[in-house]
Design an enzyme around this catalytic site. Structure first.
Site, PDB file in Angstrom:
ATOM      1  N   TYR A  14       0.716  -1.123  -0.004  1.00 40.77           N
ATOM      2  CA  TYR A  14      -0.016  -0.021   0.074  1.00 40.77           C
ATOM      3  C   TYR A  14       0.816   1.268   0.070  1.00 40.77           C
ATOM      4  O   TYR A  14       0.751   2.304  -0.684  1.00 40.77           O
ATOM      5  CB  TYR A  14      -0.808   0.024   1.247  1.00 40.77           C
ATOM      6  CG  TYR A  14      -1.670   1.275   1.230  1.00 40.77           C
ATOM      7  CD1 TYR A  14      -2.875   1.395   0.626  1.00 40.77           C
ATOM      8  CD2 TYR A  14      -1.260   2.416   2.233  1.00 40.77           C
ATOM      9  CE1 TYR A  14      -3.549   2.733   0.756  1.00 40.77           C
ATOM     10  CE2 TYR A  14      -2.011   3.379   2.315  1.00 40.77           C
ATOM     11  CZ  TYR A  14      -3.075   3.937   1.448  1.00 40.77           C
ATOM     12  OH  TYR A  14      -3.735   5.014   1.677  1.00 40.77           O
ATOM     13  N   ASP A  38     -10.309   9.623   5.445  1.00 45.41           N
ATOM     14  CA  ASP A  38      -8.966  10.359   5.327  1.00 45.41           C
ATOM     15  C   ASP A  38      -8.991  11.873   5.170  1.00 45.41           C
ATOM     16  O   ASP A  38      -9.389  12.116   3.837  1.00 45.41           O
ATOM     17  CB  ASP A  38      -8.078   9.723   4.247  1.00 45.41           C
ATOM     18  CG  ASP A  38      -6.582  10.221   4.139  1.00 45.41           C
ATOM     19  OD1 ASP A  38      -6.507  10.990   4.693  1.00 45.41           O
ATOM     20  OD2 ASP A  38      -6.019   9.458   3.384  1.00 45.41           O
ATOM     21  N   ASP A  98      -2.014   5.756   9.881  1.00 45.37           N
ATOM     22  CA  ASP A  98      -3.364   5.097   9.485  1.00 45.37           C
ATOM     23  C   ASP A  98      -3.573   3.685  10.393  1.00 45.37           C
ATOM     24  O   ASP A  98      -2.664   3.057  10.632  1.00 45.37           O
ATOM     25  CB  ASP A  98      -2.952   4.735   8.049  1.00 45.37           C
ATOM     26  CG  ASP A  98      -3.046   5.373   6.770  1.00 45.37           C
ATOM     27  OD1 ASP A  98      -3.157   6.982   7.402  1.00 45.37           O
ATOM     28  OD2 ASP A  98      -3.123   5.366   5.774  1.00 45.37           O
TER      29      ASP A  98
END
Lengths: 123, 123
Positions: A14, A38, A98
């Site tokens: 990712y 996000d 994240d």
């Protein structure tokens, strides 16, 4: 349940594809019905079409990325990474944290990114 | 909504009291009906009594802590910190990534800690 190694591998891919891949490359790591928030607190994007739109906006930017740290727990991961974006004479550095969840096949089912404009370093 | 500075201040106090405070000091930062999931995937503890029990287990250990990075987004924060525990001749180092949510008064309403035994460094 997918293994911790599989999750770590997906996170590495990712971070790498956010830096060098196309929006389609990034979205391929997500399950079709995945969600993206996000930054955390903003509207949640649901499904491949909405998620593709999100990554398409950054696809053409000159960015490089680096995974700084990752912690896997159960079917979830939290990780800190660096995104450097070069735009003209300026460099924008952001290090979000994240949080992702994964399905049995190691596909991302949700992503939530913790950061704010205050964390952006311009040089 | 509580301010980002207030949230950062509460996280700093959390990390500090986990290192040097009593279980009661740590629990005072939580709202009465708060939840703790540490590590993520384990049973969720609900309310001050269950949360006190959790921190009481580590209260007597010889630990030191350090906040490594923090990202605030909306009424949430994600942060990476180091916990060093000395036990006899051995030192156990863990660097979890925690995610917290906060109420309007800056009290912690939930904590989820991302780490696994694999992340523990023994020296």
């Amino acid at each position: 349940m997918t293994s911790a190694d599989h999750i770590r591998d997906t996170v590495r891919r990712y971070v790498e594809t956010v830096g060098t891949g196309t929006a389609a490359d990034v979205v391929a790591l997500y399950r079709e019905d995945a969600t993206v928030e996000d930054p955390v607190g903003s509207e949640v994007r649901v499904g491949h079409a909405a998620i593709t739109e999100f990554y398409a906006a950054i696809e053409s930017l000159d960015t490089s990325t680096e995974l700084l740290s990752i912690r896997v727990a159960g079917n979830s991961a939290a990780f800190n990474f660096r995104v450097i974006t070069r735009f003209g004479e300026q460099t924008f550095t952001l290090e979000p944290i994240d949080v992702m969840t994964f399905d049995e096949d190691g596909r991302i089912t949700s992503m939530r990114a913790f950061w704010s404009q205050d964390d952006m370093v311009v040089s």
